[in-house]
Design a protein around this motif. Sequence first.
Motif, short mmCIF file in Angstrom:
data_model
loop_
_atom_site.label_atom_id
_atom_site.label_comp_id
_atom_site.label_asym_id
_atom_site.label_seq_id
_atom_site.Cartn_x
_atom_site.Cartn_y
_atom_site.Cartn_z
N GLN A 120 -4.87 4.03 -2.55
CA GLN A 120 -3.59 4.20 -1.87
C GLN A 120 -3.65 5.48 -1.03
N SER A 143 -1.06 8.03 1.28
CA SER A 143 0.33 8.32 1.63
C SER A 143 0.39 9.60 2.47
N THR A 198 -4.28 6.26 7.09
CA THR A 198 -3.70 5.41 6.05
C THR A 198 -3.94 3.94 6.34
N GLN A 204 1.90 12.96 3.64
CA GLN A 204 2.75 14.02 3.08
C GLN A 204 2.73 15.21 4.04
#
Length: 163
Positions: free
Chosen positions: A123, A125, A112, A127
Amino acid sequence: MASTFSFDVVSDFDRQELVNAVDQTNREIIARYDLKDTKTTLELGEDAIVISTDSEFTLDAIQTILQIKSAKRNLSLKIFDYGKVESASGNRVRQEIKLKKGLTPEVAKQITKLIRDEFKKVQGSIQGDAVRVSAKAKDDLQGVMQRLKQEDYPMALQFNNYR
């Protein structure tokens, strides 16, 4: 038409291909003259492979066979985490090879951070044990894939759920 596109970065392997590679390794151990009388066992568990044989020399040979069979089945050699060689009963040696699955939190943070630093329109993210990468343009996502393939992470990366 979707407003954003995304894919997931995961670290996984095809379990059936691994089963086939272990089976082929067992067959070669039985067939090879130098390994025939070593009483070698190769057991595939849920998250590890256990090799038991008579010497470290044959252990190295079996590891090499397993790596060759895995590579031929498009399995990354980064899924294997070799444990230390232990002495077992009856002058035998034993080694447990753990199977790596899922991104570690450190690697997910590195991915990231790389996306944040190098791709302004994308973007990333975290998870669970995957990283979701999303952007408005597919070209940006393909650029991220190419860039991640250039990096040398301690685990095999795959890209799935491309939409």
